[in-house]
Design a protein around this motif. Structure first.
Motif, mmCIF file in Angstrom:
data_model
loop_
_atom_site.group_PDB
_atom_site.id
_atom_site.type_symbol
_atom_site.label_atom_id
_atom_site.label_comp_id
_atom_site.label_asym_id
_atom_site.label_seq_id
_atom_site.Cartn_x
_atom_site.Cartn_y
_atom_site.Cartn_z
ATOM 1 N N LEU A 71 39.779 26.405 33.676
ATOM 2 C CA LEU A 71 39.525 27.405 32.282
ATOM 3 C C LEU A 71 37.908 27.448 32.684
ATOM 4 O O LEU A 71 37.308 28.364 32.585
ATOM 5 C CB LEU A 71 39.607 26.529 31.328
ATOM 6 N N GLU A 72 36.977 26.308 33.136
ATOM 7 C CA GLU A 72 35.755 26.180 33.528
ATOM 8 C C GLU A 72 35.289 27.162 34.593
ATOM 9 O O GLU A 72 34.374 27.682 34.371
ATOM 10 C CB GLU A 72 35.370 24.918 33.581
ATOM 11 N N ARG A 73 36.079 27.490 35.481
ATOM 12 C CA ARG A 73 35.722 28.423 36.587
ATOM 13 C C ARG A 73 35.453 29.731 35.948
ATOM 14 O O ARG A 73 34.657 30.705 36.631
ATOM 15 C CB ARG A 73 37.070 28.536 37.510
ATOM 16 N N PHE A 74 36.160 29.888 35.056
ATOM 17 C CA PHE A 74 36.199 31.437 34.308
ATOM 18 C C PHE A 74 34.989 31.522 33.340
ATOM 19 O O PHE A 74 34.781 32.580 32.815
ATOM 20 C CB PHE A 74 37.235 31.866 33.684
ATOM 21 N N ASP A 75 34.424 30.548 32.968
ATOM 22 C CA ASP A 75 33.580 30.567 31.714
ATOM 23 C C ASP A 75 32.260 31.193 32.244
ATOM 24 O O ASP A 75 31.767 31.911 31.343
ATOM 25 C CB ASP A 75 32.909 28.766 31.371
ATOM 26 N N PRO A 76 31.572 31.218 33.429
ATOM 27 C CA PRO A 76 30.415 32.157 33.505
ATOM 28 C C PRO A 76 30.654 33.505 33.455
ATOM 29 O O PRO A 76 29.881 34.094 32.856
ATOM 30 C CB PRO A 76 29.908 31.600 34.984
ATOM 31 N N ARG A 77 31.728 33.768 34.096
ATOM 32 C CA ARG A 77 32.200 35.533 33.796
ATOM 33 C C ARG A 77 32.389 35.583 32.348
ATOM 34 O O ARG A 77 31.900 36.736 31.894
ATOM 35 C CB ARG A 77 33.226 35.837 34.450
ATOM 36 N N VAL A 116 33.570 46.697 29.545
ATOM 37 C CA VAL A 116 33.514 45.199 29.111
ATOM 38 C C VAL A 116 35.072 44.858 28.387
ATOM 39 O O VAL A 116 35.461 43.769 28.971
ATOM 40 C CB VAL A 116 32.583 44.904 27.978
ATOM 41 N N GLU A 117 35.668 45.562 27.805
ATOM 42 C CA GLU A 117 37.198 45.372 27.422
ATOM 43 C C GLU A 117 37.891 45.163 28.364
ATOM 44 O O GLU A 117 39.004 44.509 28.794
ATOM 45 C CB GLU A 117 37.509 46.426 26.238
ATOM 46 N N GLU A 118 37.781 46.379 29.442
ATOM 47 C CA GLU A 118 38.775 46.250 30.781
ATOM 48 C C GLU A 118 38.361 44.935 31.609
ATOM 49 O O GLU A 118 39.265 44.403 32.002
ATOM 50 C CB GLU A 118 38.577 47.429 31.400
ATOM 51 N N ALA A 119 37.271 44.962 31.678
ATOM 52 C CA ALA A 119 36.773 43.569 32.526
ATOM 53 C C ALA A 119 37.505 42.130 31.837
ATOM 54 O O ALA A 119 37.599 41.495 32.569
ATOM 55 C CB ALA A 119 35.384 43.471 32.569
ATOM 56 N N ALA A 120 37.340 42.189 30.475
ATOM 57 C CA ALA A 120 37.898 41.009 29.696
ATOM 58 C C ALA A 120 39.386 40.974 30.038
ATOM 59 O O ALA A 120 39.994 39.845 30.203
ATOM 60 C CB ALA A 120 37.528 41.134 28.271
ATOM 61 N N HIS A 121 40.012 42.123 30.017
ATOM 62 C CA HIS A 121 41.527 41.947 30.167
ATOM 63 C C HIS A 121 41.719 41.603 31.514
ATOM 64 O O HIS A 121 42.780 40.700 31.866
ATOM 65 C CB HIS A 121 42.135 43.339 29.878
ATOM 66 N N ARG A 122 41.230 41.935 32.507
ATOM 67 C CA ARG A 122 41.212 41.513 33.592
ATOM 68 C C ARG A 122 40.869 40.120 33.761
ATOM 69 O O ARG A 122 41.770 39.338 34.768
ATOM 70 C CB ARG A 122 40.325 42.315 34.844
ATOM 71 N N ARG A 124 41.097 37.799 31.686
ATOM 72 C CA ARG A 124 42.286 37.020 30.984
ATOM 73 C C ARG A 124 43.573 36.995 31.892
ATOM 74 O O ARG A 124 44.324 35.960 32.155
ATOM 75 C CB ARG A 124 42.794 37.676 29.590
ATOM 76 N N GLY A 125 43.731 38.018 32.683
ATOM 77 C CA GLY A 125 44.846 37.972 33.886
ATOM 78 C C GLY A 125 44.555 37.164 34.720
ATOM 79 O O GLY A 125 45.655 36.498 35.038
ATOM 80 N N GLU A 126 43.544 37.086 35.379
ATOM 81 C CA GLU A 126 43.058 36.340 36.460
ATOM 82 C C GLU A 126 43.268 34.701 35.955
ATOM 83 O O GLU A 126 43.696 34.035 36.726
ATOM 84 C CB GLU A 126 41.599 36.581 37.066
ATOM 85 N N GLN A 127 42.701 34.535 34.854
ATOM 86 C CA GLN A 127 42.863 32.906 34.334
ATOM 87 C C GLN A 127 44.274 32.743 34.113
ATOM 88 O O GLN A 127 44.711 31.704 34.430
ATOM 89 C CB GLN A 127 42.195 32.973 33.116
ATOM 90 N N ALA A 128 45.290 33.666 33.773
ATOM 91 C CA ALA A 128 46.709 33.287 33.425
ATOM 92 C C ALA A 128 47.174 33.113 34.721
ATOM 93 O O ALA A 128 48.054 31.982 34.845
ATOM 94 C CB ALA A 128 47.282 34.486 32.796
ATOM 95 N N ASP A 129 47.003 33.905 35.718
ATOM 96 C CA ASP A 129 47.429 33.533 37.226
ATOM 97 C C ASP A 129 47.106 32.336 37.880
ATOM 98 O O ASP A 129 47.682 31.796 38.412
ATOM 99 C CB ASP A 129 46.948 35.007 38.194
ATOM 100 N N ALA A 130 45.599 32.065 37.342
ATOM 101 C CA ALA A 130 45.347 30.871 37.827
ATOM 102 C C ALA A 130 45.969 29.577 37.525
ATOM 103 O O ALA A 130 46.203 28.422 38.105
ATOM 104 C CB ALA A 130 43.792 30.627 37.789
#
Length: 180
Positions: A71-77, A116-122, A124-130
């Motif tokens: 989860l922390e890996r995704f915090d900066p983005r 920004v919404e599209e980037a946030a959606h991507r 969340r998807g990357e985080q779910a995959d991780a």
């Protein structure tokens, strides 16, 4: 005589125009990093998230640590997207307040919000995959639900805090922060 008055007026104008000693002008401040209050809040949120993952999800200590690292890996983005969203919201508010007819600026804000919404959606998807590489689907769903509830409570409390600050007004708020 007029010469003396002229010099006095010029002197007063110069003294009023000179910046206060020790206090830099906005463009001289540079990057000051995060405010201590924001940094403290971020640490509290991370600690609460860690407590939630460790105590309520039902994972082993090792799995909990792995989930938190993921989860922390995704915090900066995520933080970067939040900053962009905040800037776009401020632009939107300025447009509405001024009742601007600058269609190009409206177009830029709309495109920015969508991006920004599209980037946030991507994200969340990357985080779910991780997370899927770290824990079982059962725990993924528990994490998703727990984090969503946590986020809702956090946003609700932040909204309540903002309303309280608005109701107190600027004078009372200044006194609490040490005279600023």
């Amino acid at each position: 005589m007029n010469h003396v008055i002229g010099i006095a007026i010029v002197g007063m104008c110069l003294s009023l125009a000179a910046p206060a000693q020790g206090k830099p002008l906005p463009w001289e401040r540079g990057d000051r990093g995060k405010a201590p209050r924001a940094e403290k809040m971020e640490q509290r949120i991370k600690a609460k998230r860690a407590e939630l993952i460790r105590s309520r999800i039902g994972l082993s200590e090792a799995d909990s640590d792995e989930v938190l690292k993921t989860l922390e890996r995704f915090d900066p983005r995520r933080r970067e997207l939040m900053e962009k969203r905040r800037g776009l919201r401020q632009s939107m508010e300025r447009l509405f307040e001024s009742d601007s007819e600058d269609q190009e600026e409206y177009r830029r804000v709309v495109a920015g919000l969508r991006a920004v919404e599209e980037a946030a959606h991507r994200l969340r998807g990357e985080q779910a995959d991780a997370l899927a590489r770290v824990v079982s689907p059962k725990h993924q769903l528990r994490i998703l639900v727990a984090m969503k509830r946590f986020q809702k409570r956090l946003h609700k409390r932040q909204g309540e805090h903002r309303r309280e600050r608005r109701e107190r007004g600027p004078r009372e708020d200044r006194g609490r922060r040490g005279g600023r």
